[in-house]
Design an enzyme around this catalytic site. Structure first.
Site, PDB file in Angstrom:
ATOM      1  N   LYS A  12       0.835  -1.199   0.000  1.00 15.97           N
ATOM      2  CA  LYS A  12       0.000   0.000   0.000  1.00 15.97           C
ATOM      3  C   LYS A  12       0.870   1.250   0.000  1.00 15.97           C
ATOM      4  O   LYS A  12       2.028   1.231   0.419  1.00 15.97           O
ATOM      5  CB  LYS A  12      -0.922   0.020   1.230  1.00 15.97           C
ATOM      6  CG  LYS A  12      -1.901  -1.139   1.268  1.00 15.97           C
ATOM      7  CD  LYS A  12      -2.897  -1.024   0.148  1.00 15.97           C
ATOM      8  CE  LYS A  12      -3.910  -2.155   0.219  1.00 15.97           C
ATOM      9  NZ  LYS A  12      -4.722  -2.225  -0.960  1.00 15.97           N
ATOM     10  N   CYS A  13       0.275   2.345  -0.436  1.00 15.84           N
ATOM     11  CA  CYS A  13       0.914   3.658  -0.490  1.00 15.84           C
ATOM     12  C   CYS A  13       1.544   3.973   0.873  1.00 15.84           C
ATOM     13  O   CYS A  13       0.933   3.722   1.897  1.00 15.84           O
ATOM     14  CB  CYS A  13      -0.150   4.691  -0.840  1.00 15.84           C
ATOM     15  SG  CYS A  13       0.434   6.377  -0.879  1.00 15.84           S
ATOM     16  N   PRO A  14       2.741   4.445   0.903  1.00 16.54           N
ATOM     17  CA  PRO A  14       3.628   4.897  -0.173  1.00 16.54           C
ATOM     18  C   PRO A  14       4.678   3.859  -0.572  1.00 16.54           C
ATOM     19  O   PRO A  14       5.612   4.184  -1.301  1.00 16.54           O
ATOM     20  CB  PRO A  14       4.308   6.116   0.444  1.00 16.54           C
ATOM     21  CG  PRO A  14       4.511   5.705   1.878  1.00 16.54           C
ATOM     22  CD  PRO A  14       3.260   4.885   2.223  1.00 16.54           C
ATOM     23  N   ASP A  39      -1.959  -1.496  -5.734  1.00 18.28           N
ATOM     24  CA  ASP A  39      -2.489  -0.340  -5.018  1.00 18.28           C
ATOM     25  C   ASP A  39      -2.948   0.719  -6.024  1.00 18.28           C
ATOM     26  O   ASP A  39      -2.146   1.174  -6.839  1.00 18.28           O
ATOM     27  CB  ASP A  39      -1.419   0.248  -4.105  1.00 18.28           C
ATOM     28  CG  ASP A  39      -1.909   1.437  -3.296  1.00 18.28           C
ATOM     29  OD1 ASP A  39      -3.127   1.677  -3.251  1.00 18.28           O
ATOM     30  OD2 ASP A  39      -1.065   2.133  -2.706  1.00 18.28           O
ATOM     31  N   ASP A  45       1.038   8.015  -7.611  1.00 17.56           N
ATOM     32  CA  ASP A  45       2.335   8.135  -6.946  1.00 17.56           C
ATOM     33  C   ASP A  45       3.527   7.871  -7.871  1.00 17.56           C
ATOM     34  O   ASP A  45       4.516   8.607  -7.831  1.00 17.56           O
ATOM     35  CB  ASP A  45       2.426   7.184  -5.758  1.00 17.56           C
ATOM     36  CG  ASP A  45       1.461   7.546  -4.640  1.00 17.56           C
ATOM     37  OD1 ASP A  45       0.969   8.695  -4.629  1.00 17.56           O
ATOM     38  OD2 ASP A  45       1.195   6.678  -3.787  1.00 17.56           O
TER      39      ASP A  45
END
Length: 78
Positions: A12-14, A39, A45
């Site tokens: 998941k981010c980041p 994600d 991103d």
């Protein structure tokens, strides 16, 4: 020139963007990273990361694999 495939599925981010940044820092000019992400935030991103680093986003492909949305980015080191 080398091509590295990164399995970033499930992260998941980041984390996907951070791991791509770290991989790019280890590569030589002209090398390619293929990042496979699940994600949905990676769609934002990773292109933002590439704008910051000055590398080239050669391809961005969205698809499905085993019932999961899959984003694949092909990035060439400047």
């Amino acid at each position: 020139m080398a091509e590295k495939i990164m399995n970033l599925r499930g992260l998941k981010c980041p984390l996907p963007a951070l791991r791509v940044r770290k991989m790019l820092s280890t590569l030589q000019s002209g090398d390619v990273v293929v990042a496979e992400c699940t994600d949905p935030m990676a769609a934002i991103d990773i292109p933002n990361l590439i704008r910051q680093t000055g590398d080239t986003l050669e391809a961005k492909v969205a698809g499905q694999e085993e019932g999961q949305d899959l984003l694949t980015f092909r990035i060439r080191k400047k």
